[in-house]
Scaffold this motif. Sequence first.
Motif, PDB file in Angstrom:
ATOM      1  N   HIS A 257      33.356  44.188  41.698  1.00 20.83           N
ATOM      2  CA  HIS A 257      33.305  42.719  41.686  1.00 20.83           C
ATOM      3  C   HIS A 257      31.901  42.250  41.341  1.00 20.83           C
TER       4      HIS A 257
ATOM      5  N   PHE B 159      33.676  36.271  45.643  1.00 19.06           N
ATOM      6  CA  PHE B 159      34.434  35.793  46.803  1.00 19.06           C
ATOM      7  C   PHE B 159      33.473  35.741  47.985  1.00 19.06           C
ATOM      8  N   THR B 160      33.909  35.136  49.066  1.00 16.07           N
ATOM      9  CA  THR B 160      33.064  35.027  50.254  1.00 16.07           C
ATOM     10  C   THR B 160      32.665  36.422  50.733  1.00 16.07           C
ATOM     11  N   GLY B 161      31.371  36.633  50.858  1.00 17.21           N
ATOM     12  CA  GLY B 161      30.879  37.937  51.300  1.00 17.21           C
ATOM     13  C   GLY B 161      30.437  38.834  50.160  1.00 17.21           C
TER      14      GLY B 161
ATOM     15  N   ILE C 220      27.891  39.413  48.205  1.00 15.33           N
ATOM     16  CA  ILE C 220      26.486  39.009  48.087  1.00 15.33           C
ATOM     17  C   ILE C 220      25.759  39.733  46.940  1.00 15.33           C
TER      18      ILE C 220
ATOM     19  N   LYS D 184      28.716  39.448  41.809  1.00 20.36           N
ATOM     20  CA  LYS D 184      28.094  38.677  42.892  1.00 20.36           C
ATOM     21  C   LYS D 184      28.710  37.282  42.953  1.00 20.36           C
ATOM     22  N   GLY D 185      29.101  36.861  44.155  1.00 21.31           N
ATOM     23  CA  GLY D 185      29.684  35.539  44.344  1.00 21.31           C
ATOM     24  C   GLY D 185      31.148  35.438  43.964  1.00 21.31           C
TER      25      GLY D 185
ATOM     26  N   SER E 125      38.900  45.086  44.620  1.00 25.94           N
ATOM     27  CA  SER E 125      37.452  45.169  44.476  1.00 25.94           C
ATOM     28  C   SER E 125      36.971  46.614  44.488  1.00 25.94           C
TER      29      SER E 125
ATOM     30  N   THR F 294      43.291  43.483  51.046  1.00 27.59           N
ATOM     31  CA  THR F 294      42.419  42.432  50.502  1.00 27.59           C
ATOM     32  C   THR F 294      41.199  43.003  49.762  1.00 27.59           C
TER      33      THR F 294
END
Length: 454
Positions: free
Chosen positions: A212, A217-219, A221, A214-215, A207, A203
């Motif tokens: 990735h 995916f969940t987490g 930050i 910011k925002g 990334s 998963t």
Amino acid sequence: MKILLAEDEKITRKSLTDILTAEKHEVVSFDNGNQAYESIKKNDYDVIITDIRLPGMNGIDILKNAKELNPKIIVIIITAYASVETAVEALKFGAYDYLIKPFSPVQLLSILQHIDQLKLVLSENENLKKRIALLEDKTIIGSSEKVKSFMNTIKTVAPQDYTVLIQGESGTGKELCARTIHNFSTRKNKNFIAINCAVIPETLIESELFGHEKGAFTGAIKKHIGYFEKANEGTLFIDDIDDLPYNIQVKLLRVLQEKEISRVGSTESIPIDVRIICASKVDLKQKVVEKQFREDLYYRLNIIPIFLPPLRKRKEDIPELLIHFLKKHGGEDKIQFLNDDIYSTLQKYNWPGNVRELENITERIIALSPNNLINPAVFEPLLNSPDKTEQDKTAFEHYDNFDQYISNKEKEIINWALEKSSNNVTAAAKILKIPRTTLRSKMEKLLITNYNES
């Protein structure tokens, strides 16, 4: 310590010599600067103690010339003619300290005690530097023909930016091989970034590779820079590429084709300039046949194939590797106790863990061998390991059916003949005493590609 004393006053010279000798120092004294300097040129002294005013060469000139011969030499200046200017001059040219006559012998002995402590610290520091250099040493060790062969390939392909696929069993040194390619390349002064697909959760791998926003995916930050961007203008080593998830393989193929990436959560394309080196612990071509690895990606990666031999196929390198690992892990004192019996034991073992296992054994030798000796008990697990015959008895258990077992054995025999014939098909057919056309047919069926037509 070995000390040279240059002092023209006989009483001072004699008294200082007696005091220093009583403190277990080795002292050589002179009353003339020229004679003192001639001795400095011919001998290695730890400390020079010299008066400034001497017949012949003066103390400052002795200081300057001695420092030219050996920048690490420690020089103490003594004089009855003190001034700020002479003190500054002496220190400017590298004097360790400056004593003004008359001085107490305790002052000189105190300085020498500090020097002794300094030399001990410097010696320990030098030893630590050597240990660190060995720990960071990324040189491929070995003088066998197999090592020379793949090193020649490395040196040939390194200056070019072709993608390289390194294949070899676990512990054969695939990352070391990749670092060597990088160090011989035009990108050697840029980043070398290594990633292992086997240890990153499926998963997170996209990334980690591409980054990735910011925002995304969940987490997520904050923005995350991936390995491709970190390796920009340098080399990215992707280990265990055979464990790369199938859906990520498509994205890696696009990066190789387009030379640009997009971070997760972004539509922006970011140009990259990265040399890709991949490694696999299994036959990647077989993974293609089993539909576990994309064929188009395989051919993109397999531009320059390098096959690393297992340690059991280059056992003549074991002594050299063993000595290297003893030095690397602080066991230099054990080298003198290596003998033919130890080498014979190591040669008989099959080394399923390859060079990594040999390094682990070397650390065990150091840990379990006190008093500079080598503890024979370290080798008992090697002596008691199951031999090849016993391993072959259970080998069939790893195959689903008879045909698969026979195909694997045929592949082993053909690869053995190719190795014997330097990958020449005609010569291999003669070794196996079968027609060349039969051998070619079997090689195509078994997906054997490491050969030369002749």
